[in-house]
Design a protein around this motif. Structure first.
Motif, PDB file in Angstrom:
ATOM      1  N   SER A   1       0.851  -1.183   0.000  1.00 12.31           N
ATOM      2  CA  SER A   1       0.000   0.000   0.000  1.00 12.31           C
ATOM      3  C   SER A   1       0.890   1.238   0.000  1.00 12.31           C
ATOM      4  O   SER A   1       2.043   1.175  -0.403  1.00 12.31           O
TER       5      SER A   1
ATOM      6  N   CYS B   1       1.598   5.518  -0.695  1.00 12.65           N
ATOM      7  CA  CYS B   1       1.291   6.721  -1.457  1.00 12.65           C
ATOM      8  C   CYS B   1       0.989   6.392  -2.917  1.00 12.65           C
ATOM      9  O   CYS B   1       1.722   5.638  -3.558  1.00 12.65           O
ATOM     10  N   SER B   2      -0.103   6.967  -3.418  1.00 14.05           N
ATOM     11  CA  SER B   2      -0.403   6.823  -4.844  1.00 14.05           C
ATOM     12  C   SER B   2       0.788   7.312  -5.652  1.00 14.05           C
ATOM     13  O   SER B   2       1.432   8.294  -5.296  1.00 14.05           O
TER      14      SER B   2
ATOM     15  N   GLU C   1      -5.305  -3.791  -7.626  1.00 13.24           N
ATOM     16  CA  GLU C   1      -5.967  -2.820  -6.758  1.00 13.24           C
ATOM     17  C   GLU C   1      -7.473  -2.737  -7.048  1.00 13.24           C
ATOM     18  O   GLU C   1      -7.877  -2.522  -8.194  1.00 13.24           O
TER      19      GLU C   1
ATOM     20  N   ARG D   1      -8.710   0.754  -8.836  1.00  7.66           N
ATOM     21  CA  ARG D   1      -8.489   0.933 -10.282  1.00  7.66           C
ATOM     22  C   ARG D   1      -9.498   0.121 -11.098  1.00  7.66           C
ATOM     23  O   ARG D   1      -9.978   0.572 -12.125  1.00  7.66           O
TER      24      ARG D   1
ATOM     25  N   ARG E   1      -3.036  -2.709  -2.462  1.00  7.29           N
ATOM     26  CA  ARG E   1      -4.019  -2.128  -1.539  1.00  7.29           C
ATOM     27  C   ARG E   1      -4.951  -3.234  -1.069  1.00  7.29           C
ATOM     28  O   ARG E   1      -4.560  -4.369  -0.995  1.00  7.29           O
TER      29      ARG E   1
ATOM     30  N   TYR F   1       5.629  10.503  -9.468  1.00  6.69           N
ATOM     31  CA  TYR F   1       4.172  10.638  -9.360  1.00  6.69           C
ATOM     32  C   TYR F   1       3.590  11.155 -10.670  1.00  6.69           C
ATOM     33  O   TYR F   1       4.144  12.036 -11.313  1.00  6.69           O
TER      34      TYR F   1
ATOM     35  N   THR G   1      -0.519  11.442 -12.869  1.00  7.72           N
ATOM     36  CA  THR G   1      -1.946  11.145 -12.923  1.00  7.72           C
ATOM     37  C   THR G   1      -2.231  10.382 -14.209  1.00  7.72           C
ATOM     38  O   THR G   1      -1.399  10.330 -15.116  1.00  7.72           O
TER      39      THR G   1
ATOM     40  N   ARG H   1      -6.349   7.714 -12.008  1.00 11.16           N
ATOM     41  CA  ARG H   1      -5.774   8.435 -10.870  1.00 11.16           C
ATOM     42  C   ARG H   1      -5.785   9.921 -11.225  1.00 11.16           C
ATOM     43  O   ARG H   1      -4.846  10.433 -11.814  1.00 11.16           O
TER      44      ARG H   1
ATOM     45  N   ALA I   1      -2.741  12.520  -2.468  1.00  6.96           N
ATOM     46  CA  ALA I   1      -1.998  11.269  -2.275  1.00  6.96           C
ATOM     47  C   ALA I   1      -1.223  11.303  -0.953  1.00  6.96           C
ATOM     48  O   ALA I   1      -1.179  10.303  -0.231  1.00  6.96           O
TER      49      ALA I   1
ATOM     50  N   TYR J   1      -1.672   8.858   2.278  1.00  8.64           N
ATOM     51  CA  TYR J   1      -0.502   8.160   2.808  1.00  8.64           C
ATOM     52  C   TYR J   1      -0.393   8.362   4.323  1.00  8.64           C
ATOM     53  O   TYR J   1      -0.182   7.404   5.066  1.00  8.64           O
TER      54      TYR J   1
END
Length: 182
Positions: free
Chosen positions: A14, A16-17, A38, A41, A89, A130, A132, A136, A143, A147
């Motif tokens: 799991s 942070c995105s 996940e 998603r 996740r 990171y 998008t 997402r 994010a 977290y």
């Protein structure tokens, strides 16, 4: 309880995105381990295709409730799989989100009665990677908030949180497997 009981074999990745979870899980799958995609998603893809509203940016509680249902089904389906089963996740993340949004005691009522391996691996914030995408849409600030919430919620449920190093995917996979071996 035997060493191969599901809660001892079910490992959550799991954190942070955008921190590299999916990449790590793909590497673990490449190495022959069972991986569960996940829930969030999968739900977003379904909702976007069907014009549904159970999307985190439209109806967050409906999205979290669907994620809980899917995470429970994933756990049940994984019980027949041998060896380590790695979850991208899962139930605790969905219950944490629902509890955060609504105040419902989802962590106590759901997550405690459906445990995973005592060690949970969290990907730390990694702004350099990171990004998008259609599933997402939230920014790095959201994010980071998620977290921090997970960093508190997992230990509250008795899990030992292991922060993954910011290294290449092969090194991360080795780290996870070595940590589980101890």
């Amino acid at each position: 309880m035997s060493a191969d009981a599901p809660m001892n074999r079910f490992v959550v990745i799991s954190g942070c995105s955008g921190g590299g979870k999916s990449t790590l899980l793909a590497e673990l799958a490449r190495r022959g381990h069972a991986v569960v995609e996940e829930p969030g998603r999968r739900i977003v893809k379904e909702e976007l295709e069907s014009g549904g509203r159970a999307l985190p940016w439209v109806d967050g509680p409906a999205f979290a409730r669907r994620a809980i249902v899917l995470a429970l089904a994933d756990r049940a389906a994984a019980e027949g799989r041998p060896g380590w089963v790695f979850f991208d996740r899962g139930l605790v993340d969905a219950a944490s989100a629902l509890q955060h949004m609504t105040g419902e005691p989802a962590l106590e009522t759901l997550a405690r009665s459906n445990p995973y391996h005592r060690r949970v691996f969290l990907t730390p914030p990694w702004p350099e990677i990171y990004g998008t995408d259609p599933e997402r849409r939230h920014g790095l600030d959201a994010a980071l908030e998620e977290y921090e919430r997970l960093l508190q919620d997992y230990p509250t449920l008795g899990y030992e949180v292991v922060i993954l190093p910011k290294t290449g995917v092969a090194e991360r996979a080795e780290f996870v497997l070595a940590t589980l071996a101890t």
